[in-house]
Write an enzyme that holds these catalytic residues in place. Structure first.
Site, PDB file in Angstrom:
ATOM      1  N   GLY A   1       3.959   0.782   2.324  1.00 45.43           N
ATOM      2  CA  GLY A   1       4.237  -0.082   3.471  1.00 45.43           C
ATOM      3  C   GLY A   1       5.237   0.576   4.403  1.00 45.43           C
TER       4      GLY A   1
ATOM      5  N   ARG B   1      12.699  12.368  11.425  1.00 43.24           N
ATOM      6  CA  ARG B   1      13.468  13.143  12.430  1.00 43.24           C
ATOM      7  C   ARG B   1      14.574  13.948  11.755  1.00 43.24           C
ATOM      8  NH1 ARG B   1      18.185  11.541  15.076  1.00 43.24           N
ATOM      9  NH2 ARG B   1      18.477  12.179  17.247  1.00 43.24           N
TER      10      ARG B   1
ATOM     11  N   ARG C   1      -1.838   3.262   1.527  1.00 41.07           N
ATOM     12  CA  ARG C   1      -1.806   3.167   0.059  1.00 41.07           C
ATOM     13  C   ARG C   1      -3.056   3.902  -0.412  1.00 41.07           C
ATOM     14  NH1 ARG C   1       2.276  -0.410  -0.380  1.00 41.07           N
ATOM     15  NH2 ARG C   1       2.375  -2.119   1.126  1.00 41.07           N
TER      16      ARG C   1
ATOM     17  N   ASP D   1       8.197   2.172  -4.278  1.00 45.85           N
ATOM     18  CA  ASP D   1       7.875   2.286  -5.694  1.00 45.85           C
ATOM     19  C   ASP D   1       6.569   3.047  -5.985  1.00 45.85           C
ATOM     20  OD1 ASP D   1       8.719   1.627  -8.226  1.00 45.85           O
ATOM     21  OD2 ASP D   1       7.294  -0.034  -8.348  1.00 45.85           O
TER      22      ASP D   1
ATOM     23  N   THR E   1      11.669   1.211   1.381  1.00 43.88           N
ATOM     24  CA  THR E   1      10.806   0.031   1.225  1.00 43.88           C
ATOM     25  C   THR E   1      11.595  -1.208   1.604  1.00 43.88           C
ATOM     26  OG1 THR E   1       9.793  -1.483  -0.373  1.00 43.88           O
ATOM     27  CG2 THR E   1      11.362   0.064  -1.278  1.00 43.88           C
ATOM     28  N   ILE E   2      10.945  -2.154   2.277  1.00 46.97           N
ATOM     29  CA  ILE E   2      11.672  -3.375   2.649  1.00 46.97           C
ATOM     30  C   ILE E   2      11.947  -4.238   1.418  1.00 46.97           C
ATOM     31  CG2 ILE E   2      10.675  -3.421   4.974  1.00 46.97           C
ATOM     32  CD1 ILE E   2       9.085  -5.968   3.981  1.00 46.97           C
ATOM     33  N   ASP E   3      11.248  -3.970   0.300  1.00 47.92           N
ATOM     34  CA  ASP E   3      11.377  -4.836  -0.883  1.00 47.92           C
ATOM     35  C   ASP E   3      12.704  -4.653  -1.625  1.00 47.92           C
ATOM     36  OD1 ASP E   3       8.830  -5.592  -0.228  1.00 47.92           O
ATOM     37  OD2 ASP E   3       7.861  -4.338  -1.738  1.00 47.92           O
TER      38      ASP E   3
ATOM     39  N   ASP F   1      13.298  -2.784  -4.183  1.00 45.35           N
ATOM     40  CA  ASP F   1      13.032  -2.908  -5.620  1.00 45.35           C
ATOM     41  C   ASP F   1      13.015  -1.550  -6.322  1.00 45.35           C
ATOM     42  OD1 ASP F   1      10.793  -1.911  -4.386  1.00 45.35           O
ATOM     43  OD2 ASP F   1       9.363  -3.184  -5.443  1.00 45.35           O
TER      44      ASP F   1
ATOM     45  N   ARG G   1       7.113  -8.498  -2.331  1.00 40.25           N
ATOM     46  CA  ARG G   1       6.217  -8.271  -3.478  1.00 40.25           C
ATOM     47  C   ARG G   1       6.737  -9.019  -4.700  1.00 40.25           C
ATOM     48  NH1 ARG G   1       2.117  -4.572  -3.609  1.00 40.25           N
ATOM     49  NH2 ARG G   1       2.957  -3.358  -1.916  1.00 40.25           N
TER      50      ARG G   1
ATOM     51  N   GLN H   1       7.893  -9.068   9.468  1.00 38.10           N
ATOM     52  CA  GLN H   1       9.154  -8.484   8.987  1.00 38.10           C
ATOM     53  C   GLN H   1       9.152  -6.967   8.984  1.00 38.10           C
ATOM     54  OE1 GLN H   1      10.517 -10.901   5.200  1.00 38.10           O
ATOM     55  NE2 GLN H   1       8.358 -11.056   5.709  1.00 38.10           N
TER      56      GLN H   1
HETATM   57  O1  F6P Z   1       6.021  -3.137  -0.132  1.00 42.65           O
HETATM   58  C1  F6P Z   1       6.216  -3.653   1.149  1.00 42.65           C
HETATM   59  C2  F6P Z   1       5.347  -4.866   1.365  1.00 42.65           C
HETATM   60  O2  F6P Z   1       5.572  -5.325   2.681  1.00 42.65           O
HETATM   61  C3  F6P Z   1       5.545  -6.006   0.367  1.00 42.65           C
HETATM   62  O3  F6P Z   1       6.666  -6.794   0.654  1.00 42.65           O
HETATM   63  C4  F6P Z   1       4.254  -6.737   0.488  1.00 42.65           C
HETATM   64  O4  F6P Z   1       3.954  -7.475  -0.682  1.00 42.65           O
HETATM   65  C5  F6P Z   1       3.260  -5.614   0.686  1.00 42.65           C
HETATM   66  O5  F6P Z   1       3.983  -4.523   1.221  1.00 42.65           O
HETATM   67  C6  F6P Z   1       2.121  -5.942   1.595  1.00 42.65           C
HETATM   68  O6  F6P Z   1       1.257  -4.864   1.556  1.00 42.65           O
HETATM   69  P1  F6P Z   1       0.193  -4.529   2.674  1.00 42.65           P
HETATM   70  O7  F6P Z   1       0.934  -4.080   3.894  1.00 42.65           O
HETATM   71  O8  F6P Z   1      -0.625  -3.443   2.075  1.00 42.65           O
HETATM   72  O9  F6P Z   1      -0.548  -5.788   2.956  1.00 42.65           O
END
Ligand code: F6P
Length: 323
Positions: A11, A21, A72, A103, A125-127, A129, A171, A255
């Site tokens: 993501g 950069r 992905r 991750d 990652t915005i998560d 985690d 996630r 977001q």
């Molecule tokens: O890992 C970042 C994230 O935005 C998660 O918060 C979310 O569950 C997932 O990616 C959504 O994935 P996609 O952009 O593939 O729909």
């Protein structure tokens, strides 16, 4: 002279461009050649390299998303996919790869690194985690976007004396929801790490009115058992008994699309510079992240074999401050 490549994967997170950069310009300062890989691991398998100079990464530090594209890539999880990626790296005479991602992406870095190819990950990652970094690129910007929405919802909620439920991304991790709940002044927070029953959510929302509040906001993590879908179904089914309606807003990908704030630009820049230094000193096979406030490298193997725990005390903080 070395030839280094950089890709963004998973993501997109605001600040990825700032990291690209920093990687490019620090490498150029070492008199190295830099190649970007388009569309993450899919581009690595396809051999989609692009030479990057200082001007190519100009005017991007303030932009969300990633100039290289991301994705992905399930093919990279296969031995054949990774073998093809390695062939491309060798054919292009690339000495090291920098992977900016979360991750799943760092799982890919770890597998590639196990073949002996020099890889350095950058925690993004915005998560939030990812083990090996207390904060990752994109979290702060995503949190501020969620907060702006919660602040706005509070205004309309107060005008109507309505209850609102806001679902944020993350996630399986409740970090974004918990922090958005605390900083947005939510009445109740629902995260995957702590199960809260729908009746409890209803009780907290009703309690807000009983204590004289004009609004009642629940912030819910998408990965919670009772997420927006589950809670809104429950509230609809029991609306008469509960005595109030619930309006639901799912923030979703909104977001992810914001312009990176100062925090993410700086964090990404520091990570980008540090990743190049790791290559310079031949200390690869690591993730560059922030530990105890300092930029630090953690072996990718450790990153993959550990889970980052959410500070449970903060859940208690959210409850106390919702009075
Ligand atoms: O890992 C970042 C994230 O935005 C998660 O918060 C979310 O569950 C997932 O990616 C959504 O994935 P996609 O952009 O593939 O729909």
């Amino acid at each position: 002279m070395r030839r280094i490549s950089v890709l963004t994967s998973g993501g997109d997170a605001s600040g990825m461009n700032a990291a690209i950069r920093a990687v490019v310009r620090t490498s150029l300062d070492n008199a190295w050649e830099v190649f970007g890989v388009r569309r993450g691991y899919a581009g690595l398998i396809a051999g989609d390299f692009i030479a990057l100079g200082a001007r190519d990464v100009g005017g991007i530090i303030q932009l969300g998303g990633t100039m290289l594209g991301t994705g992905r890539c399930h093919e990279f999880e296969t031995d054949d996919g990774r073998a093809q990626a390695l062939r491309n790296l060798r054919q292009k005479e690339i000495d090291a790869l920098i992977v900016i991602g979360g991750d799943g992406s760092q799982h890919g870095s770890c597998l590639l690194s196990q073949t002996g190819f020099p890889v350095v990950g950058i925690a993004s990652t915005i998560d939030n985690d990812l083990y090996g970094s207390e904060i990752t690129i994109g979290v702060d910007t995503a949190l501020n976007i969620a907060l702006e929405s919660i602040d706005r919802l509070k205004v309309t909620a107060s005008s109507h004396r309505r209850a609102f439920l806001v679902e944020v991304m993350g996630r399986d991790c409740g970090y974004l929801a918990l922090m958005a709940g605390i900083t947005g002044g939510a009445e109740v927070v629902v995260i995957p790490e702590v199960e809260v029953q729908p009746e409890q959510v209803a009780k907290e929302l009703r309690g807000a009115y009983e204590r004289g509040k004009a609004h009642a906001i629940a912030v819910v993590a998408e990965g919670a058992r009772y997420n927006a879908r589950a809670l809104s179904a429950y509230f609809q089914e029991h609306q008469e008994r509960l005595g109030f309606e619930l309006r639901v807003t799912t923030l979703g990908h909104v977001q992810r699309g914001g312009a990176p704030g100062a925090f993410d630009r700086l964090l990404a820049t520091r990570f980008g510079v540090a990743a190049v230094r790791q290559v310079e000193t031949n200390e690869c096979g690591v993730l560059v992240g922030l530990l105890k406030g300092k930029v630090a490298a953690t072996p990718l193997m450790d990153v993959m074999s550990n889970r980052k725990a959410l500070d449970s005390q903060l859940f208690e903080v959210s409850r106390i401050l919702a009075q």
